[in-house]
Design a protein around this motif. Structure first.
Motif, mmCIF file in Angstrom:
data_model
loop_
_atom_site.group_PDB
_atom_site.id
_atom_site.type_symbol
_atom_site.label_atom_id
_atom_site.label_comp_id
_atom_site.label_asym_id
_atom_site.label_seq_id
_atom_site.Cartn_x
_atom_site.Cartn_y
_atom_site.Cartn_z
ATOM 1 N N SER A 117 0.769 -1.209 0.033
ATOM 2 C CA SER A 117 0.212 -0.121 0.123
ATOM 3 C C SER A 117 0.836 1.314 0.116
ATOM 4 N N ALA A 118 0.176 2.346 -0.567
ATOM 5 C CA ALA A 118 1.032 3.594 -0.503
ATOM 6 C C ALA A 118 1.121 4.117 0.935
ATOM 7 N N LEU A 119 2.509 4.540 1.136
ATOM 8 C CA LEU A 119 2.762 4.821 2.581
ATOM 9 C C LEU A 119 1.888 6.057 3.029
ATOM 10 N N THR A 120 1.693 7.092 2.133
ATOM 11 C CA THR A 120 1.002 8.165 2.730
ATOM 12 C C THR A 120 -0.505 7.673 2.884
ATOM 13 N N LEU A 142 7.562 13.304 4.305
ATOM 14 C CA LEU A 142 8.305 12.229 4.113
ATOM 15 C C LEU A 142 9.470 12.416 2.960
ATOM 16 N N THR A 143 9.814 13.755 2.911
ATOM 17 C CA THR A 143 10.808 14.128 1.581
ATOM 18 C C THR A 143 11.990 13.676 1.905
ATOM 19 N N PHE A 149 15.032 9.745 7.824
ATOM 20 C CA PHE A 149 14.440 10.514 8.671
ATOM 21 C C PHE A 149 13.183 11.267 8.163
ATOM 22 N N MET A 150 12.266 11.701 9.165
ATOM 23 C CA MET A 150 11.022 12.154 8.581
ATOM 24 C C MET A 150 10.477 13.087 9.696
ATOM 25 N N PHE A 151 9.884 13.991 9.253
ATOM 26 C CA PHE A 151 9.185 15.023 10.289
ATOM 27 C C PHE A 151 7.733 14.809 10.280
ATOM 28 N N ILE A 152 7.240 14.981 11.644
ATOM 29 C CA ILE A 152 5.516 14.870 11.771
ATOM 30 C C ILE A 152 5.317 16.139 12.680
ATOM 31 N N LYS A 233 17.091 22.151 9.135
ATOM 32 C CA LYS A 233 18.115 22.633 7.907
ATOM 33 C C LYS A 233 19.216 21.928 8.034
ATOM 34 N N ARG A 234 19.956 21.547 9.180
ATOM 35 C CA ARG A 234 21.189 20.905 9.288
ATOM 36 C C ARG A 234 21.071 19.382 8.731
ATOM 37 N N LEU A 235 19.926 18.928 9.276
ATOM 38 C CA LEU A 235 19.656 17.489 8.882
ATOM 39 C C LEU A 235 19.326 17.383 7.349
ATOM 40 N N ARG A 236 18.608 18.519 6.713
ATOM 41 C CA ARG A 236 18.237 18.363 5.299
ATOM 42 C C ARG A 236 19.681 18.408 4.537
ATOM 43 N N GLN A 237 20.784 19.046 5.252
ATOM 44 C CA GLN A 237 21.967 19.375 4.544
ATOM 45 C C GLN A 237 22.761 18.272 4.631
#
Length: 243
Positions: A117-120, A142-143, A149-152, A233-237
């Motif tokens: 199934s689609a995760l979303t 979920l980007t 990692f992911m943000f909620i 920002k740090r994690l995304r980088q």
């Protein structure tokens, strides 16, 4: 706030077809219905027994804001600063168990395997009952999933809303719940940390779910005074704490 207690053994639903064996009257009448998340549809009140059950016959307990305050303050009085870890572990165990129950309910109700199934889609199917039962709305980012990692975001956290502006994160049971559920979902160990909280004067609560090295880095930066935006920002980088 509402808590949920499974009223059937964890493995008892595996061979059931939709609505088979359920006592919820609306569930029996509409066995294939999936848009059942209004409070009136989702819950069934048995006035003779004095009980409340949900769509899946799980027992429901209603809790007041005074209960939330009493739980938090009681734990702090008993175990001091370790109360935050206790709340996290409670949520984590709850999440792991809920992942098992959710898989059974999802595959039975939607007649499809969870892993296909689609995760979303499956995440919304998981959280909708929590929203119905008063745990708040959510938003999942979920980007960065491929990077571990992911943000909620949680809007209207029952814990933070109840405790008010106390100047520190308080939603440890949510963090544990997310860690436990996603660990159970993907069968790999994940952790979670709250980066910002409504109880800190923010408009919503923000959580990071991911591998332990991401959580450790976020905790280090948070202790150094970094904001949720700085940490994100740090994690995304791709930045991590050098050891």
């Amino acid at each position: 706030m509402v808590s949920v207690t499974p009223s059937r053994p964890a493995g008892s639903a595996s061979a059931m077809t939709p609505a088979q064996g359920y006592h919820h009257q609306l569930h029996q009448t509409h066995p294939t219905r999936t848009n059942h998340y209004s409070l009136r549809d989702y819950l069934q009140f048995d006035h003779q027994r004095g009980s409340i059950t949900d769509w899946y016959d799980q027992r429901i307990a209603l809790a007041t804001e005074d209960f939330v305050i009493g739980l938090v303050e009681g734990l702090e009085e008993e175990v001091g600063s370790a109360s935050t870890l206790v709340m996290y572990r409670i949520g984590e165990e709850w999440g792991k168990r809920d992942a098992v129950v959710f898989k059974q309910h999802f595959e039975q109700e939607y007649q499809r395997e969870l892993r296909k199934s689609a995760l979303t889609f499956l995440l919304e199917a998981w959280w909708w009952p929590f929203t119905t039962l008063g745990w708040g709305n959510w938003e999942v980012d979920l980007t960065e999933q491929k990077n571990g990692f992911m943000f909620i975001n949680i809007f209207d956290s029952v814990v933070a809303r109840t405790l008010g502006d106390v100047g520190k994160p308080v939603c440890y049971i949510y963090a544990g719940l997310f860690a436990g559920f996603f660990t159970g979902l993907i069968q790999k160990p994940l952790s979670c940390i709250e980066l910002q909280c409504y109880a800190m004067g923010e408009t919503y609560c923000k959580f990071l779910v991911g591998k332990q090295d991401r959580i450790d880095a976020a905790a280090f930066w948070q202790n150094e005074g970094a904001t949720a935006r700085d940490i994100e920002k740090r994690l995304r980088q791709g930045e991590l704490v050098k050891r």
